[in-house]
Enzyme design. Structure first.
Site, PDB file in Angstrom:
ATOM      1  N   ASP A  94      50.328  41.452  37.595  1.00 59.79           N
ATOM      2  CA  ASP A  94      49.904  42.165  36.379  1.00 59.79           C
ATOM      3  C   ASP A  94      50.448  43.582  36.221  1.00 59.79           C
ATOM      4  OD1 ASP A  94      48.448  39.913  35.920  1.00 59.79           O
ATOM      5  OD2 ASP A  94      46.490  40.808  36.250  1.00 59.79           O
ATOM      6  N   ASP A 102      36.886  35.993  39.056  1.00 59.40           N
ATOM      7  CA  ASP A 102      37.805  36.962  38.450  1.00 59.40           C
ATOM      8  C   ASP A 102      37.156  38.319  38.243  1.00 59.40           C
ATOM      9  OD1 ASP A 102      39.919  35.088  38.133  1.00 59.40           O
ATOM     10  OD2 ASP A 102      38.929  34.289  36.361  1.00 59.40           O
TER      11      ASP A 102
END
Length: 721
Positions: free
Chosen positions: A180, A404
C-alpha cells in the site's frame, strides 16, 4: 490496506543477475502447476554454504512453508482443517516481530521451522515503513514519518542479516515489499477526494521511496531472495489517471537508495484485499444498449474489472517503463473468492448498464474501494504455480482469519489506529464514493484472529472447499465423487507440447472440471475434455492421468495412465500455443463470440504473418456467416479473419473461421493479447454451438487443443477434426 504484519550494510553481497528467462522457465509461466505443500514435520535440513541456483519463477517445483502459528488457529475452527495446511506469508509488521511476539514465533524460528518441514520456499512480508499506510489508520505502524534511519538500522538490516545466514541458503525466499505504500503516493497524497495530510507528508519527505529502495537494494543483494513489490489492485490503480503514474512511481522507488530494477523480481496485486480474480459474466468491452460497462456506477470508467486482467496489463506497462521483460506477477487470492448463495450464475439483465453489471458481477462489495473485513467474501483460489501467462503464482499473502482492523476503537501497543472504514455504520469517504463500508461488526485489532470472518470465508469459498466450508453449507449433501475419466489419449505432440483428450466423466450433480497430472503432479485444470501441456523438454517421456471434480469438491479416481513422449528437437521457429475463452455462455443465441490469443513458449521470435488459427464450427443453416473483430490488444486492423467451408464431414466442423495477422513479430515468452471475435449469420438466426468442434465453456483463458495453429501449411498446435 490492512495490517500485515543497517546498522552495517551486509558485506560480500553479490548483485544478482538480471531476471533472464530460459525457454523452459518462460513456458513454466503457463503450466498451472499446483504448489506442493509442506505439512509440519520432523525432518531436519543441514545448513549448507552453497546457495541454491537462482530460478526464474521461485514457485516452480517448490515446496512452500506452512506457518504453524496460523495453521493451528485455522485447524481449531469448525471446518478449518480443510485449508489449515495451505502455505501463506509470514508478516513482519513491526520491529518486535523479528524476534517474536506473544503467540507468534520470530523470523529465525520461522526459518528454522521451514527447514524442519523440508520446505524450500519461504514467503515473508516486509511491512514497517515510516508513516506506514498513510491513508488507513487501522494499519498505521510504529515508526513516525521521519524515522527512516530506524527503519533501515532496526528493521531492514536485522531482517537482511537473518535471511543472508548460510543456514537458509537453500530456501527460496519471496519478500513482499511494503503493501500500500507507493500506491498511496499516487492517489492519496494531494488533489483527490481520498487524499490525506499524512500521505502528503510522505510524498514530500520521500521516505516511502527511500524505504522501499533501501529494502530492495539490501534484500536484493542476497542471492536467494526474490523481491516482489506491492502494486495495489484494479479498483485502486485501474484508471488511466493512476495506471501509468503508478508504474512510473514504482520505477522511481526501484531506482532509489542504491536499488535498480534488477532488484525487483516481480510485483504482487490484491495484497490483503478482496478484488475478484476473474469476473466470469462481465468484461470491460461489454456494452448494454450501446452503453459501455465502463459507464456503470460500479466500474466508474475503470479499464479493468478483475485482478487477473489488471495484473497482466500492469505487467506490460511495467516492462514498458523499464522493468525486466521476464517480470513475474503474484495475485493474493486468499479472500477474493466471492462464492456462496449470492454468487451470480449468469450475466445480469440488460435493462440498463448498472443492472447488467450489478446483476452479473461476482465481486459483491458495495464499492470496489471497500477493504476492511468485507461481508460476504470467501476464500479464493488455493495457492497455485504459474496459473496464467505472466503470473508466477496465486498466493495467500493475507492469511484468512486475520482481521483488517477493529470495528471500534481498541487500545493496543502495536501502533494500530481505528479506521472508520472498519465500522459497519460509517457512510464512507471520497475513496469509496461515500458508500457504506460493508465491514463485518465486532472485529478485533488488525492482524488479530477474527473467528466470525474466518467462518464466513469458508462458507463463501470459490472454488468451493470440500463440503462447502461449514456444516450444513453448500455441497454438504453431495459426497459422491465423479467417475474416473476414460479414453485418455494423445492428440498431438511437438518438441515442447503434449495435447491430450479424454472421454467425459459422469457425476450425480455434474462434473465442473478436470485436473491434469504429469508424473504425479497437477499441472493444470480445464472445464473441457482436452488439454495441452506446454513448456516440456524435447525428446522426453511423461506420464499423464486426469481426475474429474464436482462443485462440492469431490474428486474422482485417476484415469488410466498414459505415456507420451515429446518430439525431438527444439523447433527453431519457436513453440506457439493457442489460448481461448468463450465470450458468450449461451450456446443457442444468434452469435458466436470468443477471445483468442497466441503465446510464444519458444526461444525465438516468430513472424506473425506466417501464423494462422482455425476455429471449427457448424453454422446450423444455409445462411452466409460473417466474422467481425470487436477488439484486439494489437488492434483489429492487424488481424485478418475469414469464414471458410472445411470440406470434411467431421461432426461440428463443417466450417471454420481462419484468423491471421497482417504483420508483426511475437517475441519469446510474449503473447498477442486478446483478440475478440464475433460470428453471425446474414439473417441473424440462431446457432447451436453445443456440438461445435472448437467450442469450450471456459470463460477464462485456457490452452485449447481443438483450435488449430498453422505455421505456413504445417499444423503445429492443436488437433484438426
Amino acid at each position: 490496506m490492512s495490517t500485515r504484519s543497517r546498522g552495517k550494510r551486509l558485506s560480500g553481497g553479490t548483485r544478482r543477475p538480471r531476471r533472464a528467462r530460459s525457454a523452459a522457465a518462460l513456458t513454466a509461466l503457463f503450466l498451472g502447476a499446483s504448489l506442493a505443500v509442506a505439512v509440519p514435520g520432523s525432518a531436519s535440513a543441514d545448513a549448507e554454504d552453497v546457495t541454491a541456483a537462482r530460478v526464474d519463477n521461485p514457485y516452480v517445483g517448490a515446496t512452500p512453508y506452512v506457518n504453524p502459528d496460523w495453521s493451528a488457529k485455522a485447524a481449531a475452527e469448525p471446518g478449518g482443517s480443510v485449508i489449515a495446511d495451505e502455505p501463506s506469508f509470514v508478516w513482519m509488521d513491526r520491529i518486535a516481530a523479528i524476534e517474536g511476539t506473544p503467540g507468534a514465533r520470530g523470523l529465525k524460528e520461522h526459518l528454522d521451522t521451514a527447514l524442519d518441514q523440508g520446505a524450500d520456499l519461504f514467503q515473508v512480508v516486509i511491512y514497517d515503513l515510516p508513516g506506514r499506510d498513510c491513508a488507513a489508520l487501522a494499519s498505521n505502524g510504529e515508526l513516525g514519518p521521519t524515522e527512516i534511519g530506524r527503519y533501515k538500522s532496526e528493521y531492514i538490516d536485522p531482517i537482511a542479516e537473518l535471511l543472508a545466514d548460510p543456514a537458509y541458503a537453500d530456501l527460496r525466499i519471496v519478500a513482499l515489499i511494503e503493501p500500500d505504500s507507493l500506491p498511496n503516493l499516487v492517489t492519496n497524497a494531494g488533489g483527490t477526494a481520498g487524499s490525506t495530510p499524512e500521505c502528503a507528508v510522505m510524498k514530500e519527505n520521500g521516505n516511502y521511496e527511500k524505504g522501499v529502495g533501501y529494502a530492495l537494494s539490501t534484500l536484493g543483494d542476497i542471492p536467494n531472495v526474490y523481491n516482489y513489490v506491492d502494486a495495489a489492485h484494479h479498483g485502486w490503480l485501474g484508471w488511466d489517471s493512476n495506471f501509468v503514474p503508478a508504474a512510473q512511481q514504482f520505477k522511481k522507488a526501484a531506482t532509489t537508495e542504491g536499488a535498480t530494477v534488477d532488484d525487483v523480481h516481480g510485483f504482487i496485486v490484491n495484497t490483503a484485499n478482496y478484488s475478484v480474480l476473474k469476473e466470469p459474466y462481465l468484461k470491460i468491452s461489454d456494452t448494454v444498449n450501446g452503453t459501455t460497462v465502463r459507464q456503470s456506477k460500479w466500474v466508474d470508467w475503470n479499464y479493468y474489472v478483475d485482478e487477473l486482467t489488471f495484473a497482466q496489463g500492469l505487467r506490460e506497462e511495467l516492462v514498458r517503463q523499464g522493468f525486466d521483460s521476464g517480470l513475474g506477477m503474484l495475485i493474493d487470492t486468499a479472500r477474493n473468492g466471492w462464492g456462496g448463495d449470492d454468487r451470480p450464475t449468469g450475466p445480469g439483465p440488460t435493462t440498463s448498464v448498472d443492472a447488467y453489471v450489478d446483476g452479473g458481477r461476482a465481486d459483491r462489495r458495495i464499492h470496489a474501494g471497500n477493504w476492511c473485513n468485507q461481508s460476504g467474501a470467501g476464500v479464493g483460489e488455493r495457492p497455485v504455480t504459474a496459473p496464467e501467462p505472466g503470473i508466477d503464482a496465486y498466493v495467500w499473502a493475507k492469511p484468512p482469519g486475520e482481521s483488517d482492523g477493529s470495528s471500534e476503537p481498541i487500545d493496543n501497543d502495536e501502533g494500530k489506529g481505528f479506521d472508520r472504514m472498519c465500522d459497519p455504520t460509517y457512510e464512507g469517504n471520497g475513496r469509496n464514493g461515500f458508500s457504506l463500508t460493508g465491514a463485518l461488526p465486532d472485529s478485533p485489532v488488525a492482524g488479530h484472529w477474527f473467528s466470525a470472518q474466518f467462518q464466513e470465508l469458508l462458507a463463501n469459498a470459490h472454488p468451493p472447499l470440500d463440503g462447502g466450508g461449514e456444516p450444513g453449507g453448500p455441497g454438504d449433501d453431495d459426497t459422491t465423487a465423479p467417475t474416473a475419466p476414460t479414453g485418455l489419449k494423445t492428440t498431438a505432440t511437438s518438441a515442447t507440447t503434449v495435447s491430450l483428450s479424454w472421454t467425459a466423466a459422469t457425476d450425480d450433480t455434474g462434473v465442473t472440471g478436470y485436473d491434469v497430472y504429469r508424473d504425479g503432479t497437477r499441472v493444470g485444470s480445464t472445464t473441457t475434455t482436452a488439454y495441452a501441456d506446454s513448456g516440456l523438454t524435447p525428446g522426453t517421456a511423461y506420464t499423464y492421468t486426469v481426475r474429474a471434480k464436482d462443485a462440492a469438491g469431490n474428486v474422482s479416481p485417476p484415469s488410466a495412465a498414459l505415456a507420451a513422449t515429446t518430439d525431438e528437437g527444439g523447433g527453431s521457429t519457436g513453440a506457439l500455443k493457442v489460448q481461448y475463452r468463450t465470450s458468450d455462455t449461451s450456446p443457442t443465441d444468434n452469435q458466436i463470440r470468443m477471445g483468442l490469443q497466441v503465446v510464444n513458449t519458444g526461444q525465438s521470435a516468430v513472424d506473425l504473418a506466417d501464423v494462422k488459427l482455425r476455429y471449427w464450427f457448424t453454422p446450423d443453416g444455409a445462411g452466409a456467416v460473417t466474422s467481425t473483430c470487436d477488439w484486439a490488444q494489437l488492434g483489429c486492423g492487424g488481424v485478418t479473419h475469414t469464414v471458410k467451408q472445411a470440406g470434411g464431414s467431421a461432426p461440428g466442423a463443417s466450417h471454420y473461421v481462419e484468423v491471421g495477422f497482417a504483420s508483426g513479430s511475437l517475441a519469446p515468452g510474449a503473447a498477442t493479447g486478446e483478440i475478440q471475435l464475433r460470428l453471425n449469420k446474414a439473417d441473424w438466426s440462431n446457432f447451436d454451438e453445443s456440438d461445435d468442434y472448437s467450442r469450450s465453456t471456459s470463460t477464462g483463458f485456457t490452452d485449447h487443443a481443438k483450435i488449430g495453429l498453422y505455421l505456413g501449411t504445417a499444423l503445429t498446435w492443436g488437433t484438426a477434426p
